[in-house]
Design a protein around this motif. Sequence first.
Motif, PDB file in Angstrom:
ATOM      1  N   ILE A  81       0.927  -1.105   0.101  1.00 14.16           N
ATOM      2  CA  ILE A  81       0.081   0.005   0.059  1.00 14.16           C
ATOM      3  C   ILE A  81       0.944   1.132   0.028  1.00 14.16           C
ATOM      4  N   ASN A  82       2.078   1.035   0.072  1.00 15.34           N
ATOM      5  CA  ASN A  82       3.216   2.109   0.126  1.00 15.34           C
ATOM      6  C   ASN A  82       2.666   3.215   0.987  1.00 15.34           C
ATOM      7  N   ARG A  83       2.385   2.890   2.171  1.00 17.76           N
ATOM      8  CA  ARG A  83       1.938   4.021   3.354  1.00 17.76           C
ATOM      9  C   ARG A  83       2.312   3.138   4.758  1.00 17.76           C
ATOM     10  N   TYR A  84       3.664   3.577   5.097  1.00 15.01           N
ATOM     11  CA  TYR A  84       4.268   2.534   6.288  1.00 15.01           C
ATOM     12  C   TYR A  84       3.390   2.982   7.741  1.00 15.01           C
ATOM     13  N   ALA A  85       2.837   3.996   7.668  1.00 16.41           N
ATOM     14  CA  ALA A  85       2.190   4.399   8.765  1.00 16.41           C
ATOM     15  C   ALA A  85       0.758   3.400   9.077  1.00 16.41           C
ATOM     16  N   VAL A  86       0.358   2.907   8.118  1.00 15.98           N
ATOM     17  CA  VAL A  86      -0.927   2.036   8.179  1.00 15.98           C
ATOM     18  C   VAL A  86      -0.767   0.670   7.744  1.00 15.98           C
ATOM     19  N   TRP A  87       0.599   0.296   7.443  1.00 20.25           N
ATOM     20  CA  TRP A  87       0.847  -0.990   6.869  1.00 20.25           C
ATOM     21  C   TRP A  87       0.374  -2.305   7.815  1.00 20.25           C
ATOM     22  N   VAL A  88       0.753  -2.182   8.973  1.00 18.45           N
ATOM     23  CA  VAL A  88       0.524  -2.959   9.965  1.00 18.45           C
ATOM     24  C   VAL A  88      -0.934  -3.408  10.094  1.00 18.45           C
ATOM     25  N   ALA A  89      -1.865  -2.216   9.920  1.00 11.51           N
ATOM     26  CA  ALA A  89      -3.255  -2.150   9.955  1.00 11.51           C
ATOM     27  C   ALA A  89      -3.643  -3.154   8.834  1.00 11.51           C
ATOM     28  N   HIS A  90      -3.079  -2.654   7.606  1.00  8.96           N
ATOM     29  CA  HIS A  90      -3.676  -3.424   6.407  1.00  8.96           C
ATOM     30  C   HIS A  90      -3.311  -4.945   6.574  1.00  8.96           C
ATOM     31  N   VAL A  91      -1.979  -5.248   6.867  1.00 12.98           N
ATOM     32  CA  VAL A  91      -1.665  -6.534   6.854  1.00 12.98           C
ATOM     33  C   VAL A  91      -2.848  -7.463   8.089  1.00 12.98           C
ATOM     34  N   ALA A  92      -3.016  -6.712   9.144  1.00 12.87           N
ATOM     35  CA  ALA A  92      -3.803  -7.257  10.260  1.00 12.87           C
ATOM     36  C   ALA A  92      -5.034  -7.600   9.552  1.00 12.87           C
ATOM     37  N   SER A  93      -5.502  -6.632   8.752  1.00 16.51           N
ATOM     38  CA  SER A  93      -7.019  -6.897   8.201  1.00 16.51           C
ATOM     39  C   SER A  93      -6.998  -7.890   7.143  1.00 16.51           C
ATOM     40  N   LEU A  94      -6.129  -8.458   6.519  1.00 16.63           N
ATOM     41  CA  LEU A  94      -6.180  -9.498   5.704  1.00 16.63           C
ATOM     42  C   LEU A  94      -5.747 -11.059   6.237  1.00 16.63           C
ATOM     43  N   VAL A  95      -5.149 -11.012   7.484  1.00 14.69           N
ATOM     44  CA  VAL A  95      -4.664 -12.440   7.869  1.00 14.69           C
ATOM     45  C   VAL A  95      -5.408 -12.728   9.220  1.00 14.69           C
ATOM     46  N   PRO A  96      -5.322 -13.836   9.569  1.00 13.29           N
ATOM     47  CA  PRO A  96      -6.013 -14.407  10.900  1.00 13.29           C
ATOM     48  C   PRO A  96      -5.204 -13.808  11.819  1.00 13.29           C
ATOM     49  N   PRO A  97      -5.891 -13.690  13.241  1.00 13.96           N
ATOM     50  CA  PRO A  97      -5.125 -13.110  14.470  1.00 13.96           C
ATOM     51  C   PRO A  97      -3.831 -13.810  14.326  1.00 13.96           C
ATOM     52  N   PHE A  98      -2.782 -12.831  15.218  1.00 17.52           N
ATOM     53  CA  PHE A  98      -1.422 -13.649  15.299  1.00 17.52           C
ATOM     54  C   PHE A  98      -0.978 -12.836  16.510  1.00 17.52           C
ATOM     55  N   LYS A  99       0.084 -13.636  17.244  1.00 14.93           N
ATOM     56  CA  LYS A  99       0.513 -12.931  18.286  1.00 14.93           C
ATOM     57  C   LYS A  99       2.023 -12.588  18.080  1.00 14.93           C
TER      58      LYS A  99
END
Length: 174
Positions: A81-99
């Motif tokens: 998405i080329n926006r590092y500030a929201v990249w983790v939220a982007h990833v978390a929105s796509l994958v099952p919950p992870f620890k």
Amino acid sequence: MNSDDFNSLLIGRFQPFHKGHLEVIKAIAGESDYITIGIGSAQYSHTFENPFTAGERHLMISRALKGEGIERYFLVPIIDINRYAVWVAHVASLVPPFKAVYSNNPLTKRLFQEAGYEVRASPLFNVEVYSGTEIRKRMLAGQEWRDLVPKAVAEVIDEIGGEVRIRDLMKGLL
Ligand code: ATP
Ligand code: MG
């Protein structure tokens, strides 16, 4: 997968999936209930840095893991998405919950740490040769590369004409 399972996340481009990646996954599998493997830069293919489609990479990984008897994993393509500030939220929105997140990439580690995730160092295996860059270079030069990838991955690359694709890319034909 249950809510109290320990699910880990590993993100890579897997261009192509090689024996170093397989060793990391085997190590993580020993520490996790499930592993989510994020196929990064999923939108790219047919470039020298990113020769294989997300679908082709999916096939490489799933066939290699089948050969190892690894079954408790999820494969998720992740588009940049080329926006590092929201990249983790982007990833978390796509994958099952992870620890926990396994990575050696300083930026990836920083972004997940800042978002409050546990980041674990990913063990390295023979990084001089078990490297996507090295394998693409060898394919281009007509040098031996099959030893560096699981047998199932070499089969997928042969089926899709991967070597010819990489050479044609560098010749400017594509
Ligand atoms: P490239 O050379 O194209 O960057 P790569 O071999 O570094 O490819 P990536 O898809 O960038 O592979 O890596 C995905 C993840 O796998 C990263 O966290 C990286 O640190 C890890 N990794 C890559 N190579 C190895 C290896 N030989 N041993 C252990 N981990 C590896
Ligand atoms: Mg890399």
